[in-house]
Scaffold this motif. Structure first.
Motif, PDB file in Angstrom:
ATOM      1  N   GLY A  29       0.803  -1.206   0.000  1.00 49.63           N
ATOM      2  CA  GLY A  29       0.000   0.000   0.000  1.00 49.63           C
ATOM      3  C   GLY A  29       0.837   1.257   0.000  1.00 49.63           C
ATOM      4  O   GLY A  29       0.355   2.335  -0.359  1.00 49.63           O
ATOM      5  N   PRO A 160      -8.125   3.177  -0.892  1.00 51.13           N
ATOM      6  CA  PRO A 160      -8.000   3.093   0.566  1.00 51.13           C
ATOM      7  C   PRO A 160      -8.468   1.738   1.095  1.00 51.13           C
ATOM      8  O   PRO A 160      -8.904   0.871   0.330  1.00 51.13           O
ATOM      9  N   ALA A 164      -5.322  -1.712   0.116  1.00 50.68           N
ATOM     10  CA  ALA A 164      -4.962  -0.365  -0.315  1.00 50.68           C
ATOM     11  C   ALA A 164      -3.719  -0.406  -1.189  1.00 50.68           C
ATOM     12  O   ALA A 164      -2.827  -1.230  -1.007  1.00 50.68           O
TER      13      ALA A 164
END
Length: 213
Positions: A29, A160, A164
């Motif tokens: 992420g 998100p 993510a």
């Protein structure tokens, strides 16, 4: 022999097809968009170059592999919606689901067949022009090998929550974006046969491609 446009479209899908089973970073992420594109592209190119069975045309193996690895790195719903165009909003949830399924099969099999032809290409990622807080970026790359460099660009969005990270939602080869390339074809079918007609067209095309191997 592949021409420049065919080679570009081949490598486009290579980069979108994850790393063919290679492990992802623990903090995916937090990975920058350009770093993601570079890692995925180089990982796929190396895997294809080193796998003789893929190079010898074992498409079923490659199709399954691409199918298993591409989705975590692509917002396929967004690509399908953009490709279908205004007709997407007219489709029922079930029709949208079918469109995604059949469009996915079409792309996976089409480009998986082309992956077997990769041999000596390398990827150069151009400097990313984006601020750290940007959630939508353009990553520009060039495919280097025999002949002139091939332009290959990616649109990515930062997502998100669980899973993510950066997701590819459109790709540009030699000035032509993926969604726009198919949209004109899909629009013609929708105008004459409706959403169900487009689904039927995709089903028929996928069956024909499968029969060809």
């Amino acid at each position: 022999m592949m021409n420049r446009r065919s080679l570009g479209r081949t490598t486009l899908f290579l980069a979108a097809s994850a790393s063919l089973g290679l492990p992802l970073p623990a903090l995916a992420g937090d990975e920058a968009a350009d770093a993601l594109v570079k890692r995925l592209t180089n990982g796929v190119l190396d895997a294809v170059k080193s796998d003789k069975s893929i190079q010898n045309g074992e498409l079923d193996k490659l199709v399954a592999l691409v199918d298993r690895t591409v989705m975590p790195h692509v917002n396929f719903r967004r690509i399908t919606a953009a490709t279908v165009g205004p007709g997407w909003r007219q489709a029922t949830p079930e029709q949208q689901k079918r469109l995604q399924e059949e469009f996915k099969i079409l792309l996976v099999r089409t480009y998986a067949g082309a992956l077997t032809r990769v041999s000596e290409q390398t990827v150069q990622v151009r400097p990313l022009r984006a601020a750290p807080q940007d959630k939508d970026v353009l990553v520009r790359t060039e495919i280097l090998g025999r002949g002139a460099p091939i332009q290959l660009d990616y649109r990515l969005e930062k997502t998100p929550g669980n899973g993510a990270g950066w997701k590819i939602y459109n790709m540009n080869v030699l000035g032509v974006w993926l969604a726009e390339t198919y949209r004109s074809q899909f629009t013609q079918v929708i105008n004459t046969r409706g959403i169900d007609g487009l689904i039927e067209t995709l089903v028929e095309r996928n069956k024909a491609n499968a029969a060809k191997g």
